[in-house]
Write an enzyme that holds these catalytic residues in place. Structure first.
Site, mmCIF file in Angstrom:
data_model
loop_
_atom_site.group_PDB
_atom_site.id
_atom_site.type_symbol
_atom_site.label_atom_id
_atom_site.label_comp_id
_atom_site.label_asym_id
_atom_site.label_seq_id
_atom_site.Cartn_x
_atom_site.Cartn_y
_atom_site.Cartn_z
ATOM 1 N N GLY B 44 -2.701 1.674 1.261
ATOM 2 C CA GLY B 44 -2.135 2.005 2.556
ATOM 3 C C GLY B 44 -1.422 3.334 2.567
ATOM 4 N N ILE B 60 -1.606 1.214 8.358
ATOM 5 C CA ILE B 60 -0.674 2.035 7.587
ATOM 6 C C ILE B 60 0.789 1.747 7.948
ATOM 7 C CG2 ILE B 60 -0.673 4.031 9.168
ATOM 8 C CD1 ILE B 60 -0.845 5.778 6.604
ATOM 9 N N ARG B 62 2.158 -0.898 8.475
ATOM 10 C CA ARG B 62 2.662 -2.091 7.806
ATOM 11 C C ARG B 62 3.326 -1.760 6.473
ATOM 12 N NH1 ARG B 62 1.115 -7.490 9.993
ATOM 13 N NH2 ARG B 62 3.084 -7.819 8.949
ATOM 14 N N ASP B 63 3.031 -0.596 5.976
ATOM 15 C CA ASP B 63 3.607 -0.254 4.687
ATOM 16 C C ASP B 63 5.124 -0.250 4.719
ATOM 17 O OD1 ASP B 63 1.213 -0.087 3.507
ATOM 18 O OD2 ASP B 63 0.982 2.054 3.822
ATOM 19 N N LEU B 64 5.652 0.034 5.901
ATOM 20 C CA LEU B 64 7.099 0.002 6.018
ATOM 21 C C LEU B 64 7.611 -1.379 5.635
ATOM 22 C CD1 LEU B 64 7.149 1.886 9.375
ATOM 23 C CD2 LEU B 64 8.253 2.679 7.285
#
Ligand code: SF4
Ligand code: SF4
Lengths: 481, 106
Positions: B44, B60, B62-64
């Protein structure tokens, strides 16, 4: 993702689920997702291959048939039946966006009652509220302020509902009438739709009342405990005189008029205590003889040790009786007919919709209770409890307290529930019951887990039996309700 | 040949969402998915096989979350266990709401 495969590189294992064996397949209810799927023996074998954690990549390639294996694996993983074994993803304590719009207001229109039920939490030994705190009857002004609050704090909702609760609600019938008119007028102005419901002991159902309630399409719930002996022992008038013979003709009249007018189902709500008659007899009396459309049983809420409290043995008997009613339900459903046992009806609906609750109920979320004096509580059972107040009709909802409660009551905080297959539907159970038991509304109701799990098993088995016999029965649960 | 029949609404929703592509579905399993892709790399952070981000196995944004929920990745997200439990509260669906995530001042 095309041809690039990085591999799983983690071990996978069977995730928590519950099974019920059907005719041609095994019904499997995944705890994490609340998805319910039918698995044939081959699929079940795939699931069981991961009983001990293993690397899926190694398993895929082991005996040829790689694509086949991958497909089954991926489908089971998507359903939440297989999960990475080395780390458990925690249940995120996410709340819905707050302030959450209200949908239902429960108005305690009076604290007074003309009966003196042995187990009553308003007046009995387990009451939360000090009856001296509020006025006996809710005033017109308080009720209007409450309705205004409902309209104001329900942004985005088209359908709103008001439930009248008590005490005995019909002791304040004039208020019920005027609130209905007021809310209806307001809803028309805003292009919204109202629905109303009330709970009553049926002693005060006159022709005028019946006419009004059925004309307004009220959802009507009648508290009644069964045949004469039980009803008279548990729900006597204040004078001690029995109520059975007084309420029965009124109920029959109500049901008849309501049916004629195409009203909503009339429900009976039965409180089950250690002294109750047996469930079969009660059900037969209420659904068969009196003609109730729905009959729901509620085990009494109580601190331990009360003589009406249910013991382990009582619960066992109750469950057996529910099993017999469930058989009856299956026969009806197999023939495409409704059955009035409403607890099971509700459970099947939740199973079929795949409900997965982060909070056990709507208290403090879409639902708030209003005391006769205008205090806002988490629900109708918490009104006037002071400690659980979340505002007043004049000052509005106290969003900070509401949020704090919802955070504390989230299933993510109830660690004992995390390994329980009943979690998607139970989610820790009634806050009020927890308060009575543990003096903490946000504790899970661990005293009743065995009972809850057995009840959910019964629900799952019933689901399987009906699905085997008549899958079309479930279309009635397709609509979100 | 095994047969898996989605029965309730939830199961059918999952099946519809992953129709024909169960291959990546495990990474987006329901409710609380295992968000990290593999435990070796979280792709990601980078790009997909076409050089873009559209085909990454998790969106991407969601990487947080990836770093805050489930993953070992040592990125600088607020510590959600003790100091900032609510930092991601207003972010419901990361793909849409990522910009609503709170700033945290230590
Ligand atoms: S309260 Fe008990 S039955 Fe309910 S989810 Fe928690 S552990 Fe399971
Ligand atoms: S707290 Fe209990 S009584 Fe109140 S709404 Fe929830 S389940 Fe019902």
């Amino acid at each position: 993702m095309g041809s690039l495969r990085l591999g799983y590189a983690v071990n996978y294992a069977t995730a928590q689920h519950r099974r019920a064996r059907g005719k041609d397949m095994t019904y499997v209810w995944a705890t994490r997702s609340a998805a319910l799927a039918g698995l044939d023996d081959a699929a079940l074998a795939v699931l069981d291959s991961f009983a001990a954690p293993r690397d899926p990549e190694a398993w895929f390639g082991a005996e040829g048939a790689e694509d086949e294996r991958r497909k089954s694996f991926d489908a089971l993983a998507a359903l939440g039946l297989l999960e990475p074994a080395d780390f458990r993803v925690p249940i995120a304590p996410d709340l819905p966006a707050l302030p959450y719009p209200l949908g239902t207001l429960v108005l305690n229109v009076t604290n007074k009652c003309n009966l003196s039920c042995s187990y009553c939490y308003e007046y009995g030994e387990d009451r939360i509220n000090e009856s001296s705190r509020g006025p006996a009857l809710m005033s017109e002004e308080t009720a209007r302020q409450a309705v205004d609050l409902l309209f104001k704090d329900s942004a985005g909702r088209r359908n709103l509902s008001i439930t009248f609760f008590g005490g005995e609600t019909l002791l304040n019938f004039p208020l019920i009438k005027s609130v209905t008119e007021y809310a209806n007028a307001k809803a028309r102005g805003e292009r919204r739709r109202m629905s109303f419901a009330l709970t009553t002991n049926a002693t005060l159902l006159t022709e005028e009342v019946i006419d009004f309630l059925t004309a307004e399409h009220f959802g009507i719930n009648i508290s009644i405990d069964g045949p004469r002996a039980t009803q008279d022992a548990q729900r006597p008038f204040l004078s001690g005189k029995g109520t059975h013979d007084v309420v029965v003709p009124k109920i029959q009249r109500l049901i008849a008029v309501n049916r004629e007018r195409g009203g909503r189902p009339v429900g009976a709500r039965v409180t089950v205590t250690a002294q109750s008659a047996d469930v079969q007899t009660i059900y037969q009396h209420l659904a068969g003889e009196l003609g109730f459309d729905a009959v729901g049983f509620a085990p009494v809420t109580s601190a331990p040790g009360r003589d009406y409290a249910l013991t382990g043995e009582n619960y066992f008997t109750l469950l057996q009786a529910f099993g017999v009613l469930a058989d009856d339900f299956v026969s009806a459903a197999s023939a495409g007919k409704n059955h009035a046992f409403s607890n099971l009806n509700d459970l099947l609906r939740e199973l079929h919709q795949g409900v997965n609750k982060a909070h056990p109920c709507g208290a403090g979320l879409g639902l708030v209770g209003v005391s006769t004096g205008g205090e806002l509580g988490l629900c109708h059972r918490f009104v006037e409890s002071g400690e659980h107040a979340i505002g007043t009709v004049t000052s509005g909802l106290d969003e900070e307290r509401r949020r704090a409660f919802l955070e504390a009551g989230h299933v993510g905080t109830k660690v004992s529930c995390h390994d329980c297959f009943a979690r998607p539907i139970c989610s820790g159970g009634c806050y009020h019951e927890a308060w009575v038991r543990y003096a903490d509304a946000t504790q899970p109701n661990l005293h009743s887990c065995e009972w809850i799990r057995a009840w959910l098993d019964l629900g799952l088995i019933t689901y399987a039996r009906i699905m085997d016999a008549n899958p079309a029965f479930f279309t009635r649960y397709e609509e979100a309700s | 040949m095994s047969r898996i029949t989605p029965l309730n609404r939830k199961a059918r929703r999952i099946a519809a969402r992953f129709a024909g592509s169960f291959a990546d579905a495990h990474a987006l399993a329901p409710q609380d998915p295992p968000l990290g892709c593999t435990t070796i790399f979280a792709p990601g952070w980078e790009v997909d096989t076409d050089g873009g981000t559209a085909n990454l196995c998790t969106p991407i944004e969601r990487d947080l979350y990836d770093c805050h929920h489930s993953c070992y990745w040592p990125a600088q997200v607020p510590d959600a266990l003790t100091n900032s439990p609510n930092w991601a509260q207003s972010c419901g669906a990361p793909v849409n709401d990522w910009s609503k995530i709170d700033l945290v001042f230590p």
